[in-house]
Design an enzyme around this catalytic site. Structure first.
Site, short mmCIF file in Angstrom:
data_model
loop_
_atom_site.label_atom_id
_atom_site.label_comp_id
_atom_site.label_asym_id
_atom_site.label_seq_id
_atom_site.Cartn_x
_atom_site.Cartn_y
_atom_site.Cartn_z
N GLY A 46 79.59 19.09 29.31
CA GLY A 46 78.89 20.33 29.01
C GLY A 46 77.93 20.09 27.86
N GLN A 51 72.37 22.07 20.83
CA GLN A 51 72.74 20.68 20.56
C GLN A 51 71.56 19.73 20.67
OE1 GLN A 51 76.39 20.88 23.27
NE2 GLN A 51 77.05 19.45 21.69
N CYS A 100 83.46 16.90 21.49
CA CYS A 100 82.13 17.50 21.51
C CYS A 100 81.11 16.41 21.24
CB CYS A 100 82.04 18.58 20.43
SG CYS A 100 80.43 19.40 20.35
N LEU A 101 80.02 16.42 21.98
CA LEU A 101 78.98 15.42 21.78
C LEU A 101 78.36 15.52 20.39
CD1 LEU A 101 77.29 15.61 25.29
CD2 LEU A 101 78.82 13.83 24.46
N HIS A 142 83.95 26.79 24.94
CA HIS A 142 83.42 25.78 24.02
C HIS A 142 81.88 25.83 24.00
CE1 HIS A 142 83.42 21.52 22.28
NE2 HIS A 142 82.17 21.70 22.66
N GLU A 143 81.29 25.85 25.19
CA GLU A 143 79.82 25.79 25.27
C GLU A 143 79.19 27.08 24.73
OE1 GLU A 143 78.47 23.04 25.63
OE2 GLU A 143 80.27 22.05 26.38
N HIS A 146 78.80 27.33 21.07
CA HIS A 146 77.64 26.64 20.48
C HIS A 146 76.46 27.60 20.28
CE1 HIS A 146 78.65 22.39 20.18
NE2 HIS A 146 79.18 22.38 21.40
#
Ligand code: NI
Length: 177
Positions: A46, A51, A100-101, A142-143, A146
């Site tokens: 995701g 990000q 997480c990236l 989670h997404e 952000h």
């Protein structure tokens, strides 16, 4: 185009992102393509626009067991979600590992709603209205976090379950999301 992914500490990850006002534009299609290129390059499940430094309310997510390495998780449909809202369907919460990236190399156990309804639009303005449970529900929460400037470590309650992936899961190959 693959973009650099911002890492936790960058103030742009803490903004409340702005809604997308026009669907179907060249600008939006190119943003969606860039998000997918960047997510696939990083082997993520995701990615949210903030990000890559884009202050807009759009996230993408999804994977199948054949192209990702989540052996215990059910597949999640490949989704573009614009201007999303999420509501829990009940009070049930579940703990689960997240990465997480924007927090590379780390994992933590995060409590999330077990069952949610999420709504929004795809990049063409077609409404999306789904009920999700388990890992699917976790990824969406989670997404969408952000978009409100929230990174998963900010949701951790028990920091004894937070650390470097290589130390927590020695010998296992794990991807970030
Ligand atoms: Ni993330």
């Amino acid at each position: 185009m693959i973009h650099p992914i911002l890492r936790m500490g960058d103030p742009r990850l803490l903004r409340v992102a702005r809604p997308i006002e026009r669907f179907g534009s060249d600008e939006l299609h190119s943003l969606v393509a860039d998000l997918f290129d960047t997510m696939h390059d990083a082997h993520g499940a995701g990615l949210a626009a903030p990000q890559i430094g884009v202050d807009r309310r759009i996230v993408i997510f999804g994977f199948s067991p054949t192209d990702q390495r989540y052996p215990d998780a059910d597949p999640v449909p490949r989704t573009v979600l614009v201007n999303p809202t999420i509501e829990p369907l009940d009070d049930a919460e579940a703990d689960g590992w997240e990465g997480c990236l924007s927090v590379p190399g780390m994992r933590g156990v995060v409590p999330r709603s077990e069952r949610v309804r999420y709504r929004g639009f795809d990049q063409y303005g077609v409404p999306i209205d789904r009920v999700a449970t388990g890992f699917h529900a976790r990824i969406v929460q989670h997404e969408v976090d952000h978009l409100d400037g929230i990174l998963y470590p900010m949701r951790i309650r028990d920091f004894s379950n937070f650390g470097f992936t290589e130390e927590l899961f020695p010998g296992e190959e794990m991807v970030d999301d």
